[in-house]
Design a protein around this motif. Structure first.
Motif, PDB file in Angstrom:
ATOM      1  N   ASP A  28      -5.844  16.650   7.521  1.00 13.22           N
ATOM      2  CA  ASP A  28      -7.286  16.544   7.258  1.00 13.22           C
ATOM      3  C   ASP A  28      -7.764  15.145   6.903  1.00 13.22           C
ATOM      4  N   LYS A  29      -6.902  14.353   6.276  1.00 10.05           N
ATOM      5  CA  LYS A  29      -7.350  13.035   5.816  1.00 10.05           C
ATOM      6  C   LYS A  29      -6.153  12.136   5.551  1.00 10.05           C
ATOM      7  N   ILE A  30      -6.467  10.853   5.456  1.00  8.59           N
ATOM      8  CA  ILE A  30      -5.471   9.847   5.075  1.00  8.59           C
ATOM      9  C   ILE A  30      -6.043   9.078   3.896  1.00  8.59           C
ATOM     10  N   GLU A  31      -5.186   8.830   2.924  1.00  6.94           N
ATOM     11  CA  GLU A  31      -5.590   8.073   1.744  1.00  6.94           C
ATOM     12  C   GLU A  31      -4.678   6.864   1.597  1.00  6.94           C
ATOM     13  N   LEU A  32      -5.271   5.719   1.295  1.00  7.02           N
ATOM     14  CA  LEU A  32      -4.502   4.506   0.998  1.00  7.02           C
ATOM     15  C   LEU A  32      -4.753   4.126  -0.445  1.00  7.02           C
ATOM     16  N   ARG A  33      -3.670   3.778  -1.144  1.00  8.14           N
ATOM     17  CA  ARG A  33      -3.742   3.321  -2.521  1.00  8.14           C
ATOM     18  C   ARG A  33      -2.963   2.029  -2.646  1.00  8.14           C
ATOM     19  N   ASP A  34      -3.271   1.246  -3.685  1.00  8.50           N
ATOM     20  CA  ASP A  34      -2.459   0.059  -3.937  1.00  8.50           C
ATOM     21  C   ASP A  34      -1.211   0.489  -4.692  1.00  8.50           C
ATOM     22  N   TYR A  59       0.831  -1.203   0.000  1.00 13.39           N
ATOM     23  CA  TYR A  59       0.000   0.000   0.000  1.00 13.39           C
ATOM     24  C   TYR A  59       0.862   1.249   0.000  1.00 13.39           C
ATOM     25  N   LEU A  60       0.291   2.307  -0.563  1.00 15.74           N
ATOM     26  CA  LEU A  60       0.885   3.633  -0.502  1.00 15.74           C
ATOM     27  C   LEU A  60      -0.029   4.469   0.386  1.00 15.74           C
ATOM     28  N   VAL A  61       0.540   5.159   1.348  1.00 17.32           N
ATOM     29  CA  VAL A  61      -0.250   5.976   2.258  1.00 17.32           C
ATOM     30  C   VAL A  61       0.149   7.438   2.091  1.00 17.32           C
ATOM     31  N   LEU A 107      -7.649   2.836  -2.538  1.00 19.72           N
ATOM     32  CA  LEU A 107      -8.329   1.859  -1.699  1.00 19.72           C
ATOM     33  C   LEU A 107      -9.417   2.576  -0.906  1.00 19.72           C
ATOM     34  N   PHE A 108      -9.014   3.632  -0.202  1.00 21.17           N
ATOM     35  CA  PHE A 108      -9.987   4.467   0.495  1.00 21.17           C
ATOM     36  C   PHE A 108      -9.359   5.781   0.925  1.00 21.17           C
ATOM     37  N   VAL A 109     -10.222   6.737   1.175  1.00 22.65           N
ATOM     38  CA  VAL A 109      -9.874   7.998   1.817  1.00 22.65           C
ATOM     39  C   VAL A 109     -10.628   7.984   3.134  1.00 22.65           C
ATOM     40  N   SER A 110      -9.979   8.393   4.200  1.00 26.53           N
ATOM     41  CA  SER A 110     -10.558   8.272   5.540  1.00 26.53           C
ATOM     42  C   SER A 110     -11.982   8.812   5.627  1.00 26.53           C
ATOM     43  N   GLU A 111     -12.266   9.929   4.993  1.00 30.15           N
ATOM     44  CA  GLU A 111     -13.592  10.528   5.118  1.00 30.15           C
ATOM     45  C   GLU A 111     -14.692   9.725   4.418  1.00 30.15           C
ATOM     46  N   GLU A 112     -14.327   8.797   3.525  1.00 26.82           N
ATOM     47  CA  GLU A 112     -15.321   7.960   2.841  1.00 26.82           C
ATOM     48  C   GLU A 112     -15.825   6.809   3.717  1.00 26.82           C
ATOM     49  N   ILE A 113     -15.078   6.460   4.736  1.00 24.23           N
ATOM     50  CA  ILE A 113     -15.393   5.289   5.542  1.00 24.23           C
ATOM     51  C   ILE A 113     -16.477   5.644   6.560  1.00 24.23           C
ATOM     52  N   SER A 114     -17.572   4.885   6.513  1.00 20.92           N
ATOM     53  CA  SER A 114     -18.659   5.122   7.473  1.00 20.92           C
ATOM     54  C   SER A 114     -18.693   4.058   8.565  1.00 20.92           C
ATOM     55  N   SER A 115     -18.152   2.866   8.275  1.00 18.21           N
ATOM     56  CA  SER A 115     -18.114   1.776   9.251  1.00 18.21           C
ATOM     57  C   SER A 115     -16.811   1.016   9.111  1.00 18.21           C
ATOM     58  N   THR A 147       1.836   3.934  12.256  1.00 18.71           N
ATOM     59  CA  THR A 147       1.053   4.462  11.132  1.00 18.71           C
ATOM     60  C   THR A 147      -0.351   3.875  11.136  1.00 18.71           C
ATOM     61  N   LEU A 148      -0.474   2.579  11.420  1.00 22.18           N
ATOM     62  CA  LEU A 148      -1.802   1.967  11.501  1.00 22.18           C
ATOM     63  C   LEU A 148      -2.637   2.628  12.598  1.00 22.18           C
ATOM     64  N   THR A 149      -2.020   2.929  13.718  1.00 20.37           N
ATOM     65  CA  THR A 149      -2.726   3.619  14.797  1.00 20.37           C
ATOM     66  C   THR A 149      -3.209   4.986  14.319  1.00 20.37           C
ATOM     67  N   SER A 150      -2.378   5.704  13.599  1.00 20.95           N
ATOM     68  CA  SER A 150      -2.780   7.005  13.061  1.00 20.95           C
ATOM     69  C   SER A 150      -3.951   6.866  12.098  1.00 20.95           C
ATOM     70  N   ILE A 151      -3.900   5.863  11.243  1.00 18.92           N
ATOM     71  CA  ILE A 151      -5.003   5.643  10.301  1.00 18.92           C
ATOM     72  C   ILE A 151      -6.291   5.372  11.077  1.00 18.92           C
ATOM     73  N   ARG A 152      -6.208   4.524  12.102  1.00 20.13           N
ATOM     74  CA  ARG A 152      -7.407   4.238  12.915  1.00 20.13           C
ATOM     75  C   ARG A 152      -7.969   5.510  13.534  1.00 20.13           C
ATOM     76  N   LYS A 153      -7.094   6.388  14.010  1.00 20.06           N
ATOM     77  CA  LYS A 153      -7.565   7.636  14.628  1.00 20.06           C
ATOM     78  C   LYS A 153      -8.274   8.525  13.611  1.00 20.06           C
ATOM     79  N   PHE A 154      -7.840   8.494  12.366  1.00 17.40           N
ATOM     80  CA  PHE A 154      -8.519   9.256  11.325  1.00 17.40           C
ATOM     81  C   PHE A 154      -9.883   8.657  10.985  1.00 17.40           C
ATOM     82  N   LEU A 155     -10.143   7.471  11.460  1.00 19.28           N
ATOM     83  CA  LEU A 155     -11.433   6.822  11.218  1.00 19.28           C
ATOM     84  C   LEU A 155     -12.331   6.906  12.447  1.00 19.28           C
TER      85      LEU A 155
END
Length: 189
Positions: free
Chosen positions: A47-53, A40-42, A59-67, A98-106
């Motif tokens: 304001d946001k975190i984006e993950l790409r392959d 993955y590329l992060v 893959l997703f942008v943090s603000e798109e995730i609802s669950s 980094t995973l912890t940071s991504i979780r916090k953005f969610l």
């Protein structure tokens, strides 16, 4: 969008996707933490975190995730990036941060099970104590690495006891250790 936070080889997620998500109209994405950051590329801002392959597909942008369905989180294996043991330890720690940071953005999303709650729920001995204090019947329990104590408990109950791991029942891919009824003869092997 539903984010499934898991790892490669999670058969429960595979089954759920095949039986429920694929035939539905629910938007979902799976994130296997054991391949992060290798696969993955992060990109993160305040304001946001984006993950790409690796091909650049989002893959997703943090603000798109609802669950978020938090199944498991394993550190990256780094199986395609050769490095020294020290570099591997460093890289795994950085990945976990980094995973912890991504979780916090969610944090805005509805979590099916928050990792912090999973940790508390994994304390089996405290949970059994709390259950007993609240009036539930709890079988005699022994947490021990003392072989003789386990034998004595098994003998007390006519040779049969239930044995289980305190935290995780997966030993390695394909080898699982759940609750098992064992007898003295098995313990003595």
């Amino acid at each position: 969008m539903l984010l499934i936070w898991s790892c490669r080889g999670d058969k429960t997620v595979d089954w759920f996707v095949d039986h429920f998500l694929s035939p539905s109209s629910i938007a979902w994405v799976r994130f296997d933490t054991d391949t992060f950051p290798e696969k993955y590329l992060v990109s993160g801002t305040t304001d946001k975190i984006e993950l790409r392959d690796l091909e650049g597909r989002r893959l997703f942008v943090s603000e798109e995730i609802s669950s978020v369905w938090f199944r498991r989180e394993f550190p990256s294996i780094f199986d395609s990036t050769p490095m020294s043991q020290k570099a591997l330890e460093y890289s795994r720690l950085e990945s976990l941060v980094t995973l912890t940071s991504i979780r916090k953005f969610l944090g805005h999303a509805r979590w099916v099970n928050k990792p912090e709650n999973n940790v508390a729920a994994s304390d089996k001995l405290s949970q059994l104590r709390d259950a007993r204090l609240k009036g539930f019947r709890v079988p005699q329990t022994l947490v021990s690495n003392d072989y003789q104590s386990a034998i004595e408990l098994a003998e007390k109950y006519e040779g049969k006891i239930i044995v289980k791991a305190l935290r995780r029942g997966t030993l390695e891919t394909g080898r699982v250790f759940y609750s098992n009824l064992v007898d003295v003869a098995t313990l003595q092997k």
